[in-house]
Every structure is written in C-alpha cells, then in structure tokens.
Design a protein around this motif. Sequence first.
Motif, PDB file in Angstrom:
ATOM      1  N   ALA A 162       0.855  -1.191   0.000  1.00  0.00           N
ATOM      2  CA  ALA A 162       0.000   0.000   0.000  1.00  0.00           C
ATOM      3  C   ALA A 162       0.888   1.237   0.000  1.00  0.00           C
ATOM      4  CB  ALA A 162      -0.913   0.003   1.223  1.00  0.00           C
ATOM      5  N   LEU A 163       0.598   2.213  -0.820  1.00  0.00           N
ATOM      6  CA  LEU A 163       1.400   3.431  -1.008  1.00  0.00           C
ATOM      7  C   LEU A 163       2.856   3.109  -1.356  1.00  0.00           C
ATOM      8  CD1 LEU A 163       0.166   5.995   1.690  1.00  0.00           C
ATOM      9  CD2 LEU A 163      -0.109   6.137  -0.782  1.00  0.00           C
ATOM     10  N   TYR A 164       3.089   2.020  -2.022  1.00  0.00           N
ATOM     11  CA  TYR A 164       4.441   1.567  -2.357  1.00  0.00           C
ATOM     12  C   TYR A 164       5.225   2.621  -3.122  1.00  0.00           C
ATOM     13  CZ  TYR A 164       8.221  -1.271  -4.280  1.00  0.00           C
ATOM     14  OH  TYR A 164       9.453  -1.754  -4.617  1.00  0.00           O
ATOM     15  N   SER A 165       4.618   3.288  -4.087  1.00  0.00           N
ATOM     16  CA  SER A 165       5.334   4.225  -4.966  1.00  0.00           C
ATOM     17  C   SER A 165       5.383   5.652  -4.445  1.00  0.00           C
ATOM     18  CB  SER A 165       4.687   4.227  -6.352  1.00  0.00           C
ATOM     19  OG  SER A 165       4.756   2.935  -6.900  1.00  0.00           O
ATOM     20  N   ASN A 166       4.626   5.965  -3.423  1.00  0.00           N
ATOM     21  CA  ASN A 166       4.641   7.323  -2.884  1.00  0.00           C
ATOM     22  C   ASN A 166       6.031   7.649  -2.347  1.00  0.00           C
ATOM     23  OD1 ASN A 166       3.322   9.810  -1.927  1.00  0.00           O
ATOM     24  ND2 ASN A 166       3.799   8.972   0.098  1.00  0.00           N
ATOM     25  N   THR A 167       6.576   8.780  -2.768  1.00  0.00           N
ATOM     26  CA  THR A 167       7.903   9.174  -2.276  1.00  0.00           C
ATOM     27  C   THR A 167       7.848  10.440  -1.427  1.00  0.00           C
ATOM     28  OG1 THR A 167       8.336  10.380  -4.321  1.00  0.00           O
ATOM     29  CG2 THR A 167       9.172   8.111  -4.176  1.00  0.00           C
ATOM     30  N   THR A 168       7.084  11.450  -1.876  1.00  0.00           N
ATOM     31  CA  THR A 168       7.072  12.735  -1.174  1.00  0.00           C
ATOM     32  C   THR A 168       5.674  13.209  -0.796  1.00  0.00           C
ATOM     33  OG1 THR A 168       7.026  13.942  -3.254  1.00  0.00           O
ATOM     34  CG2 THR A 168       9.197  13.471  -2.308  1.00  0.00           C
ATOM     35  N   GLY A 169       4.647  12.521  -1.256  1.00  0.00           N
ATOM     36  CA  GLY A 169       3.282  12.943  -0.955  1.00  0.00           C
ATOM     37  C   GLY A 169       2.964  12.811   0.522  1.00  0.00           C
ATOM     38  N   SER A 170       2.134  13.740   1.015  1.00  0.00           N
ATOM     39  CA  SER A 170       1.758  13.734   2.430  1.00  0.00           C
ATOM     40  C   SER A 170       0.253  13.643   2.587  1.00  0.00           C
ATOM     41  CB  SER A 170       2.263  15.013   3.108  1.00  0.00           C
ATOM     42  OG  SER A 170       3.664  15.059   3.097  1.00  0.00           O
ATOM     43  N   ASP A 171      -0.182  13.286   3.781  1.00  0.00           N
ATOM     44  CA  ASP A 171      -1.605  13.234   4.133  1.00  0.00           C
ATOM     45  C   ASP A 171      -2.385  12.259   3.258  1.00  0.00           C
ATOM     46  OD1 ASP A 171      -1.450  15.278   6.198  1.00  0.00           O
ATOM     47  OD2 ASP A 171      -1.078  16.668   4.539  1.00  0.00           O
ATOM     48  N   ASN A 172      -1.805  11.097   2.948  1.00  0.00           N
ATOM     49  CA  ASN A 172      -2.457  10.065   2.154  1.00  0.00           C
ATOM     50  C   ASN A 172      -2.928   8.930   3.042  1.00  0.00           C
ATOM     51  OD1 ASN A 172      -1.893  10.924  -0.715  1.00  0.00           O
ATOM     52  ND2 ASN A 172       0.168  10.926   0.151  1.00  0.00           N
ATOM     53  N   ILE A 173      -4.023   8.308   2.611  1.00  0.00           N
ATOM     54  CA  ILE A 173      -4.499   7.098   3.265  1.00  0.00           C
ATOM     55  C   ILE A 173      -4.747   6.062   2.173  1.00  0.00           C
ATOM     56  CG2 ILE A 173      -6.317   6.007   4.626  1.00  0.00           C
ATOM     57  CD1 ILE A 173      -6.837   8.748   5.911  1.00  0.00           C
ATOM     58  N   ALA A 174      -4.103   4.912   2.297  1.00  0.00           N
ATOM     59  CA  ALA A 174      -4.308   3.822   1.342  1.00  0.00           C
ATOM     60  C   ALA A 174      -4.607   2.562   2.132  1.00  0.00           C
ATOM     61  CB  ALA A 174      -3.080   3.631   0.469  1.00  0.00           C
ATOM     62  N   ILE A 175      -5.759   1.967   1.846  1.00  0.00           N
ATOM     63  CA  ILE A 175      -6.152   0.731   2.522  1.00  0.00           C
ATOM     64  C   ILE A 175      -6.385  -0.318   1.458  1.00  0.00           C
ATOM     65  CG2 ILE A 175      -7.839  -0.397   4.010  1.00  0.00           C
ATOM     66  CD1 ILE A 175      -8.392   2.382   5.244  1.00  0.00           C
ATOM     67  N   GLY A 176      -5.658  -1.418   1.558  1.00  0.00           N
ATOM     68  CA  GLY A 176      -5.780  -2.494   0.597  1.00  0.00           C
ATOM     69  C   GLY A 176      -4.464  -2.747  -0.110  1.00  0.00           C
ATOM     70  N   SER A 177      -4.303  -3.954  -0.573  1.00  0.00           N
ATOM     71  CA  SER A 177      -3.065  -4.335  -1.240  1.00  0.00           C
ATOM     72  C   SER A 177      -2.873  -3.585  -2.539  1.00  0.00           C
ATOM     73  CB  SER A 177      -3.079  -5.842  -1.504  1.00  0.00           C
ATOM     74  OG  SER A 177      -3.121  -6.522  -0.280  1.00  0.00           O
ATOM     75  N   TYR A 178      -1.641  -3.169  -2.780  1.00  0.00           N
ATOM     76  CA  TYR A 178      -1.186  -2.523  -4.006  1.00  0.00           C
ATOM     77  C   TYR A 178      -1.873  -1.190  -4.285  1.00  0.00           C
ATOM     78  CZ  TYR A 178       0.324  -7.336  -4.376  1.00  0.00           C
ATOM     79  OH  TYR A 178       0.867  -8.560  -4.097  1.00  0.00           O
ATOM     80  N   ARG A 179      -2.385  -0.528  -3.280  1.00  0.00           N
ATOM     81  CA  ARG A 179      -2.994   0.800  -3.435  1.00  0.00           C
ATOM     82  C   ARG A 179      -1.882   1.828  -3.411  1.00  0.00           C
ATOM     83  NH1 ARG A 179      -8.019   0.788  -4.999  1.00  0.00           N
ATOM     84  NH2 ARG A 179      -9.108   1.809  -3.358  1.00  0.00           N
ATOM     85  N   SER A 180      -1.815   2.698  -4.406  1.00  0.00           N
ATOM     86  CA  SER A 180      -0.697   3.632  -4.454  1.00  0.00           C
ATOM     87  C   SER A 180      -1.104   5.039  -4.871  1.00  0.00           C
ATOM     88  CB  SER A 180       0.397   3.109  -5.387  1.00  0.00           C
ATOM     89  OG  SER A 180      -0.109   2.965  -6.688  1.00  0.00           O
ATOM     90  N   GLU A 181      -2.319   5.417  -4.597  1.00  0.00           N
ATOM     91  CA  GLU A 181      -2.707   6.784  -4.888  1.00  0.00           C
ATOM     92  C   GLU A 181      -1.955   7.732  -3.951  1.00  0.00           C
ATOM     93  OE1 GLU A 181      -4.920   4.364  -4.177  1.00  0.00           O
ATOM     94  OE2 GLU A 181      -5.814   4.028  -6.138  1.00  0.00           O
ATOM     95  N   GLU A 182      -1.598   8.888  -4.456  1.00  0.00           N
ATOM     96  CA  GLU A 182      -0.950   9.886  -3.605  1.00  0.00           C
ATOM     97  C   GLU A 182      -1.432  11.281  -4.001  1.00  0.00           C
ATOM     98  OE1 GLU A 182       3.282  11.011  -4.758  1.00  0.00           O
ATOM     99  OE2 GLU A 182       3.155   8.917  -5.387  1.00  0.00           O
ATOM    100  N   HIS A 183      -1.302  12.198  -3.080  1.00  0.00           N
ATOM    101  CA  HIS A 183      -1.721  13.588  -3.314  1.00  0.00           C
ATOM    102  C   HIS A 183      -0.583  14.522  -3.059  1.00  0.00           C
ATOM    103  CE1 HIS A 183      -5.880  12.279  -3.466  1.00  0.00           C
ATOM    104  NE2 HIS A 183      -5.621  11.551  -2.398  1.00  0.00           N
TER     105      HIS A 183
END
Length: 183
Positions: A162-183
Amino acid sequence: MSLILDGSSGTTGNLANGDLQVNGVTVGKGASTVQYNTVVGITALNANTTGTDNTAVGWRSLYSNTSGSENSAFGLNALWTNTTGTDNTGIGTSALGSNTTGSYNTAVGRLASYVNSTGSNNSSIGYAALQNNTAGNNTAVGYQASYSNTTGTANIALGVQALYSNTTGSDNIAIGSYRSEEH
C-alpha cells in the motif's frame, strides 16, 4: 564469586563486576557502568555512555547508542546506528537500523523503517514497511507498505505494498493491497 562459563578449566567469570561473556555473547548492562540497561548479544549497546533504561538483544543491537534512553532493540542490527534517539522500538533484523536521533518510532519486521535516521513518530509493521522513510508521523502496516516514501509525512498505508510508490506525498491514506494513490 566465580562461575565456570563454558566448562573448560580456567575459564571463569566474576559475577560482581559488570558483564559476563558466555561463549562470546555479552550478558549484562553493556558499555559503561550505567545501570538499568539490559544486554544480551555480541557488541549490543556497545558505545553507550549515559543512556538508561535500554534493552538490546541481538548482535549489534543498539550498537552505536551513546545517550539514547528507553529504547528496545531485538534482532541483528536493530537500532544499530541509534545514538541519541529515545523511546524507539525495533524488532527484527535491521529494524530502524539507520536511526540516529529519531524518537518515538516503532518498527516490527526485517528492514522496517531501515533508512529512517531522524524521523520521529513513525510506526511500521511488516517486512520493509516504511523502509526508505526519513520523515515523521507515518504509519505503514503490511509487506513493503509505504516502501518508497522518503519525505512524505502523515501517511497511512495498510496492506501489501500500500502506497508503495509514494515518495514525497503527504496526508495520504491507502487501505488495501497494491494501493498507491498519492496527493
């Protein structure tokens, strides 16, 4: 009082003076004469000068700690480079292995929060969870959860990668396998 430690003649230890060496493994308080530390392992709590209330179990656990207090390290290289960080818990091979001054971190699992050096208030549970993190206030639970995070803060990642690819995004919530949305 003397005690034969390995059964061979002439090998004794004095129970009244500091740490014991049992087949090369240190058992006692670690470096210095500071009370209230517990050490079991080769070079565990090796550099301690004034840190108190630490527990180091495993080869090189809390190895570089000098004045950090109330840390718990269990496993090879757990909290290895911690120097002044306080109130950290590292359980597993190299958990919080690069932490130096970060405080109030919890890492459970091999390589959990491994790169963190100064970030505080992080919680990582799972193999390589928050492995590359250097920031604070993140929570990652699951295999490689929030793995790539470096400077993002206040993220919550729950699930395998979850959030595997996020590098610098903040205030994210990812629930579930392979979820990688970022803001």
